[in-house]
Design a protein around this motif. Structure first.
Motif, PDB file in Angstrom:
ATOM      1  N   UNK A 313       4.455   3.008 -12.195  1.00  0.00           N
ATOM      2  CA  UNK A 313       3.302   3.754 -11.678  1.00  0.00           C
ATOM      3  C   UNK A 313       2.190   2.824 -11.211  1.00  0.00           C
ATOM      4  N   UNK A 314       1.951   1.750 -11.947  1.00  0.00           N
ATOM      5  CA  UNK A 314       0.873   0.826 -11.599  1.00  0.00           C
ATOM      6  C   UNK A 314       1.181   0.018 -10.338  1.00  0.00           C
ATOM      7  N   UNK A 315       2.439  -0.060  -9.964  1.00  0.00           N
ATOM      8  CA  UNK A 315       2.807  -0.788  -8.747  1.00  0.00           C
ATOM      9  C   UNK A 315       2.527   0.042  -7.498  1.00  0.00           C
ATOM     10  N   UNK A 316       2.096   1.278  -7.674  1.00  0.00           N
ATOM     11  CA  UNK A 316       1.758   2.138  -6.538  1.00  0.00           C
ATOM     12  C   UNK A 316       0.281   2.499  -6.609  1.00  0.00           C
ATOM     13  N   UNK A 317      -0.234   3.085  -5.533  1.00  0.00           N
ATOM     14  CA  UNK A 317      -1.636   3.501  -5.510  1.00  0.00           C
ATOM     15  C   UNK A 317      -1.751   4.967  -5.906  1.00  0.00           C
ATOM     16  N   UNK A 318      -2.790   5.261  -6.676  1.00  0.00           N
ATOM     17  CA  UNK A 318      -2.928   6.614  -7.227  1.00  0.00           C
ATOM     18  C   UNK A 318      -3.099   7.686  -6.156  1.00  0.00           C
ATOM     19  N   UNK A 319      -3.517   7.304  -4.948  1.00  0.00           N
ATOM     20  CA  UNK A 319      -3.742   8.299  -3.884  1.00  0.00           C
ATOM     21  C   UNK A 319      -2.541   8.493  -2.974  1.00  0.00           C
ATOM     22  N   UNK A 320      -1.423   7.877  -3.332  1.00  0.00           N
ATOM     23  CA  UNK A 320      -0.213   8.032  -2.521  1.00  0.00           C
ATOM     24  C   UNK A 320       0.887   8.694  -3.346  1.00  0.00           C
ATOM     25  N   UNK A 321       1.709   9.547  -2.704  1.00  0.00           N
ATOM     26  CA  UNK A 321       2.864  10.090  -3.425  1.00  0.00           C
ATOM     27  C   UNK A 321       3.769   8.948  -3.878  1.00  0.00           C
ATOM     28  N   UNK A 322       4.393   9.117  -5.024  1.00  0.00           N
ATOM     29  CA  UNK A 322       5.269   8.080  -5.574  1.00  0.00           C
ATOM     30  C   UNK A 322       6.669   8.662  -5.725  1.00  0.00           C
ATOM     31  N   UNK A 323       7.658   7.977  -5.157  1.00  0.00           N
ATOM     32  CA  UNK A 323       9.040   8.467  -5.206  1.00  0.00           C
ATOM     33  C   UNK A 323       9.780   7.829  -6.373  1.00  0.00           C
ATOM     34  N   UNK A 324      10.355   8.695  -7.213  1.00  0.00           N
ATOM     35  CA  UNK A 324      11.072   8.227  -8.396  1.00  0.00           C
ATOM     36  C   UNK A 324      12.575   8.256  -8.166  1.00  0.00           C
ATOM     37  N   UNK A 325      13.259   7.196  -8.639  1.00  0.00           N
ATOM     38  CA  UNK A 325      14.716   7.189  -8.714  1.00  0.00           C
ATOM     39  C   UNK A 325      15.105   6.237  -9.841  1.00  0.00           C
ATOM     40  N   UNK A 326      16.294   6.445 -10.393  1.00  0.00           N
ATOM     41  CA  UNK A 326      16.757   5.551 -11.449  1.00  0.00           C
ATOM     42  C   UNK A 326      17.034   4.150 -10.907  1.00  0.00           C
ATOM     43  N   UNK A 327      17.418   4.060  -9.653  1.00  0.00           N
ATOM     44  CA  UNK A 327      17.649   2.748  -9.041  1.00  0.00           C
ATOM     45  C   UNK A 327      16.366   1.923  -9.047  1.00  0.00           C
ATOM     46  N   UNK A 328      15.264   2.564  -8.673  1.00  0.00           N
ATOM     47  CA  UNK A 328      13.969   1.875  -8.673  1.00  0.00           C
ATOM     48  C   UNK A 328      13.588   1.493 -10.104  1.00  0.00           C
ATOM     49  N   UNK A 329      13.862   2.383 -11.058  1.00  0.00           N
ATOM     50  CA  UNK A 329      13.515   2.103 -12.456  1.00  0.00           C
ATOM     51  C   UNK A 329      14.376   0.971 -13.013  1.00  0.00           C
ATOM     52  N   UNK A 330      15.630   0.892 -12.586  1.00  0.00           N
ATOM     53  CA  UNK A 330      16.484  -0.241 -12.988  1.00  0.00           C
ATOM     54  C   UNK A 330      15.899  -1.558 -12.482  1.00  0.00           C
ATOM     55  N   UNK A 331      15.496  -1.573 -11.219  1.00  0.00           N
ATOM     56  CA  UNK A 331      14.884  -2.787 -10.650  1.00  0.00           C
ATOM     57  C   UNK A 331      13.592  -3.143 -11.365  1.00  0.00           C
ATOM     58  N   UNK A 371     -10.926   0.326  -5.182  1.00  0.00           N
ATOM     59  CA  UNK A 371     -10.261   1.631  -5.290  1.00  0.00           C
ATOM     60  C   UNK A 371      -9.061   1.567  -6.223  1.00  0.00           C
ATOM     61  N   UNK A 372      -9.258   0.879  -7.362  1.00  0.00           N
ATOM     62  CA  UNK A 372      -8.239   0.767  -8.411  1.00  0.00           C
ATOM     63  C   UNK A 372      -6.895   0.309  -7.853  1.00  0.00           C
ATOM     64  N   UNK A 373      -6.918  -0.825  -7.169  1.00  0.00           N
ATOM     65  CA  UNK A 373      -5.704  -1.367  -6.561  1.00  0.00           C
ATOM     66  C   UNK A 373      -4.887  -2.085  -7.642  1.00  0.00           C
ATOM     67  N   UNK A 374      -4.185  -1.290  -8.445  1.00  0.00           N
ATOM     68  CA  UNK A 374      -3.440  -1.835  -9.580  1.00  0.00           C
ATOM     69  C   UNK A 374      -2.286  -2.712  -9.123  1.00  0.00           C
TER      70      UNK A 374
END
Length: 475
Positions: A313-331, A371-374
């Motif tokens: 979650x922190x690798x994305x910006x809070x004002x943008x939709x975030x796409x979840x997949x297990x492949x991304x979570x594995x990486x 703008x909380x650019x995590x």
């Protein structure tokens, strides 16, 4: 404070410099969960990003008081005051009382938050604690001419406002159908956009929680609770109100309408909204009814560390939709483990280079203030680890950055090694016991063999005799 925090204010639709009402202090409110079911990871993305905001404010030196409600009454299955009560729905599903459901899922919510390193707000208030405050606000709104009684319910009259849709640039017609649910027309309303402040007997055929009020036995509408709970603990002026973008209308819009009509002045200066989490290959935000119900427990059962989801979650910006997949979570798991190992193997002895420490701390702070650019803040962390400086300086910076990131940066590697060591010791112990049991059975000492099986079972280890030999598993 050297750097000034800037973030997107939904109220003005611009990125603004944050200036609190009282210098050095922040009054912050978060819309809490409706505790009728487990929170899915899409819900929890909002709480992670709100946690990031709070910890950034504290990192910058602000004294933050954060308040959050628990919705244990009044939230209907449509956000536009129609349909079944969500708490009653949960109670029917599990054949429990509403309060049993509320207690169980409140505990489950905070357990999930703990696994994600989300700080518990300073004040957490269930809606059922504040019935007198709700009634008082509604009475005042009626006296001021902002509310009316019709068909056994009390409604807020939106026609009394000069501007109702202050948080959105959508047209009135678009917003009337609500953000998440279709709206059934309520014939009691004077205007289509009016909303319920208090339901009475006409809506109460199977409602479990009821309170006496000047308008009869009933229960509050969902929108009234956040206004009252925030004022109870933060006063008449609030700095920041947080929530998911799906709360923007009608919930937050209605909060502003009733709060400012009640107070007679502006209520909250900054509105902070987090965008949806979406599943790869699917349209629309993640919900409890779409596909696999993605919870923190499910991720754990699949072998994922919840903190990896926080980093995702922190690798994305809070004002943008975030796409979840297990492949991304594995990486992300592989990335996180490398990062934890890099920091965990730093030598902590030696002097901290104060000049480099201050420079990197300044860069990290600057990223958060933008703008909380995590994602950029994590990039600063990686840049710092590549820099030619002492391990002691790097470790001190990682420890400092983790006050905000909360990724267990300085403890994860050691904790994993400790767990692996414990697992290895446990396996060695189990295998020795299996051999001891095998010898007992060979000597026809079946009492001893049964005692060994029982001893392992007490430790949560189950034995299974198969053709291939004895196998074991954790209970």
């Amino acid at each position: 404070m050297e750097n000034k925090l800037h973030f997107y204010n939904t109220l003005t639709r611009t990125v603004e410099t944050f200036i609190p009402n009282e210098e050095g202090k922040v009054a912050m409110y978060t819309c809490g969960p409706t505790v009728y079911h487990f929170a899915h990871i899409g819900n929890l993305r909002s709480y992670i990003m709100e946690d990031l905001l709070e910890k950034t404010l504290r990192y910058l030196g602000y004294d933050v008081k954060r308040v959050m409600n628990i919705t244990d009454v009044g939230h209907l299955s449509s956000d536009a005051d129609t349909g079944e009560d969500k708490m009653l729905k949960g109670a029917k599903r599990e054949h429990k009382s509403v309060m049993e459901i509320a207690r169980f899922y409140t505990d489950a919510f905070f357990s999930d938050c703990g696994k994600l390193n989300i700080k518990t707000p300073d004040v957490v208030e269930p809606a059922t604690n504040c019935i007198p405050e709700f009634i008082h606000m509604i009475q005042t709104l009626i006296e001021k001419g902002y509310a009316y009684e019709q068909g056994g319910n009390i409604y807020f009259d939106t026609s009394r406002l000069k501007e109702y849709y202050v948080l959105s640039n959508h047209s009135e017609q678009e917003l009337l159908v609500g953000v998440r649910d279709d709206v059934d027309e309520d014939a009691n309303k004077r205007n289509k956009s009016d909303f319920v402040l208090w339901f009475t007997k006409s809506k109460f055929d199977d409602q479990e929680l009821k309170w006496e009020s000047p308008w009869g036995l009933g229960y509050p509408g969902w929108h009234i609770e956040c206004s009252c709970i925030s004022m109870k603990h933060l006063g008449e002026y609030m700095d920041i109100h947080c929530g998911g973008v799906d709360n923007l209308f009608p919930h937050h819009t209605n909060e502003i309408a009733q709060s400012e009509s009640y107070l007679g002045h502006k209520w909250c200066n900054y509105w902070f909204h987090i965008h949806h989490l979406v599943e790869k290959g699917k349209t629309g935000k993640m919900s409890k009814s779409s596909g696999e119900f993605l919870t923190v427990s499910l991720l754990e059962n699949k072998g994922y560390d919840p903190v990896v989801y926080r980093m995702f979650c922190l690798q994305s910006h809070y004002r943008k939709p975030l796409e979840f997949s297990y492949e991304v979570l594995d990486n992300m798991t592989a990335t996180y483990e490398k990062l934890a190992k890099r920091i965990g193997t730093l030598r902590r002895e030696g002097e901290v280079d104060q000049e480099k420490y201050d420079a990197y701390r300044g860069r990290f702070e600057q990223a958060l203030c933008d703008d909380l650019n995590s994602s950029m803040a994590i990039t600063v962390l990686y840049d710092m680890l590549k820099e030619d400086m002492s391990d002691a300086t790097k470790y001190a910076l990682a420890e400092d950055f983790d006050r905000v990131l909360s990724l267990n940066l300085t403890t994860a590697y050691a904790a994993k090694n400790d767990k692996q060591q414990v697992d290895a010791e446990l396996e060695s112990y189990i295998l020795a016991k299996i051999e001891e049991r095998k010898a007992a059975k060979k000597e026809k000492d079946f009492a001893r063999a049964d005692a060994i099986r029982a001893e392992l079972q007490e430790k949560g280890i189950l034995l299974e005799d198969t053709r291939e030999g004895v196998k074991w598993k954790k209970a």
